[in-house]
Design a protein around this motif. Structure first.
Motif, PDB file in Angstrom:
ATOM      1  N   TYR A 134      45.407  12.824  47.191  1.00 22.17           N
ATOM      2  CA  TYR A 134      45.031  13.080  45.799  1.00 22.17           C
ATOM      3  C   TYR A 134      45.114  14.532  45.358  1.00 22.17           C
ATOM      4  O   TYR A 134      45.793  14.828  44.283  1.00 22.17           O
ATOM      5  N   LEU A 135      44.543  15.394  46.253  1.00 22.23           N
ATOM      6  CA  LEU A 135      44.490  16.809  45.981  1.00 22.23           C
ATOM      7  C   LEU A 135      45.939  17.245  45.901  1.00 22.23           C
ATOM      8  O   LEU A 135      46.637  17.933  45.261  1.00 22.23           O
ATOM      9  N   LEU A 182      37.930  20.407  40.430  1.00 25.15           N
ATOM     10  CA  LEU A 182      38.337  18.940  41.307  1.00 25.15           C
ATOM     11  C   LEU A 182      38.721  19.698  42.605  1.00 25.15           C
ATOM     12  O   LEU A 182      38.578  18.733  43.478  1.00 25.15           O
ATOM     13  N   LYS A 227      48.416  20.227  38.167  1.00 32.89           N
ATOM     14  CA  LYS A 227      47.506  19.790  37.574  1.00 32.89           C
ATOM     15  C   LYS A 227      46.059  19.872  38.011  1.00 32.89           C
ATOM     16  O   LYS A 227      44.986  19.090  37.640  1.00 32.89           O
ATOM     17  N   ALA A 228      45.845  20.630  39.095  1.00 30.07           N
ATOM     18  CA  ALA A 228      44.643  20.667  39.952  1.00 30.07           C
ATOM     19  C   ALA A 228      43.821  21.670  39.213  1.00 30.07           C
ATOM     20  O   ALA A 228      43.673  22.764  39.375  1.00 30.07           O
ATOM     21  N   GLU A 229      42.533  21.084  38.564  1.00 25.61           N
ATOM     22  CA  GLU A 229      41.649  22.140  37.910  1.00 25.61           C
ATOM     23  C   GLU A 229      40.675  22.512  39.199  1.00 25.61           C
ATOM     24  O   GLU A 229      40.374  21.589  39.972  1.00 25.61           O
ATOM     25  N   LYS A 234      48.636  15.638  45.467  1.00 22.28           N
ATOM     26  CA  LYS A 234      49.474  15.238  44.201  1.00 22.28           C
ATOM     27  C   LYS A 234      49.239  15.904  43.210  1.00 22.28           C
ATOM     28  O   LYS A 234      49.946  16.349  42.193  1.00 22.28           O
ATOM     29  N   LYS A 235      47.777  16.452  42.883  1.00 19.65           N
ATOM     30  CA  LYS A 235      47.417  17.079  41.673  1.00 19.65           C
ATOM     31  C   LYS A 235      48.015  18.785  42.013  1.00 19.65           C
ATOM     32  O   LYS A 235      48.444  19.357  40.764  1.00 19.65           O
TER      33      LYS A 235
END
Length: 239
Positions: free
Chosen positions: A180-181, A194, A189-191, A183-184
């Protein structure tokens, strides 16, 4: 000819990194030097020359590839060269796990908290120390270069899932969080919040695996990745 079921030979470096647990079945997987640390690799016990036990093979059925390097030779009982080194690494991992537990307890009782800006920026934010009126300004950095470094780290972690000594449920959790990380990060789009949340979740699972490995005297890469992720968090989020 081998019987229907037999134990393959493992190749391990002198520092305890597994190269392959099927050195006979898949000789192309052998290496003269460890790709992780550069140390010389072994396939036999230095004391009695017995093959190092690797994965089990069942002809016509399949084989397992999750065997961990043993601490002692199955034939003569002597410790392999990596036993002491792994014990030191696991002790360090256990210490990190204890520090994480203390940090978590601190957060429950009103410990450190802060907000940071998006990837590619450097943000100044107030760090509240828990007591009324006690605050200071710190610089929290999480740059595009850091994001690129994290991508490399996450890919390496995913490639080593079978060597972390995780339980089946924890392995699935770490895999899901890491993918998931990734992919972000790939999508930009990884804030930061997050990122830190995902890394802390992975850290906890690795700490549990490292502590289990230390108490059982088995070799895993959990401590190695626990240290890398801990260092990344400390460098980019201030601990």
């Amino acid at each position: 000819m081998h019987s229907e079921s037999w134990t393959d030979t493992m190749q391990v470096c002198e520092n305890g990194h597994k190269i392959t647990d099927h050195a006979v079945l898949w000789p192309q997987g052998r290496r003269n030097r460890c790709p992780d640390c550069g140390a010389v690799t072994l396939m036999k016990c230095p004391s009695c020359q017995a093959d190092i036990h690797g994965g089990e093979v069942v002809m016509g059925v399949g084989y397992n590839s999750d065997t961990l390097p043993p601490a002692h030779c199955h034939q003569c009982g002597e410790a392999y060269p990596w036993k002491e080194k792994v014990a030191i690494r696991d002790a360090e991992a256990k210490k990190r796990a204890e520090e994480m537990a203390k940090e978590k307890e601190l957060q429950k009782t009103g410990g450190n908290s802060y907000n940071i800006g998006p990837i590619g920026t450097i943000a100044n934010s107030p760090l509240m120390m828990g007591s009324p009126g006690a605050s200071q300004t710190v610089t929290v950095t999480f740059t595009t270069d850091s994001a690129d470094d994290l991508k490399v780290l996450i890919k390496s972690l995913l490639d080593s899932l079978d060597e972390l000594g995780l339980s089946a449920p924890d392995k699935e959790t770490v895999k899901d969080d890491a993918e998931y990380l990734k992919k972000k990060l790939d999508g930009g789009k990884a804030e930061p919040g997050l990122v830190r949340e995902c890394l802390n979740g992975i850290k906890k699972k690795l700490a549990d695996a490292a502590a289990t490995a230390a108490s059982s005297q088995i070799v895993t890469k959990a401590g190695h990745y626990l240290g890398l992720i801990g260092d990344f968090i400390a460098a980019n989020f201030g601990g």
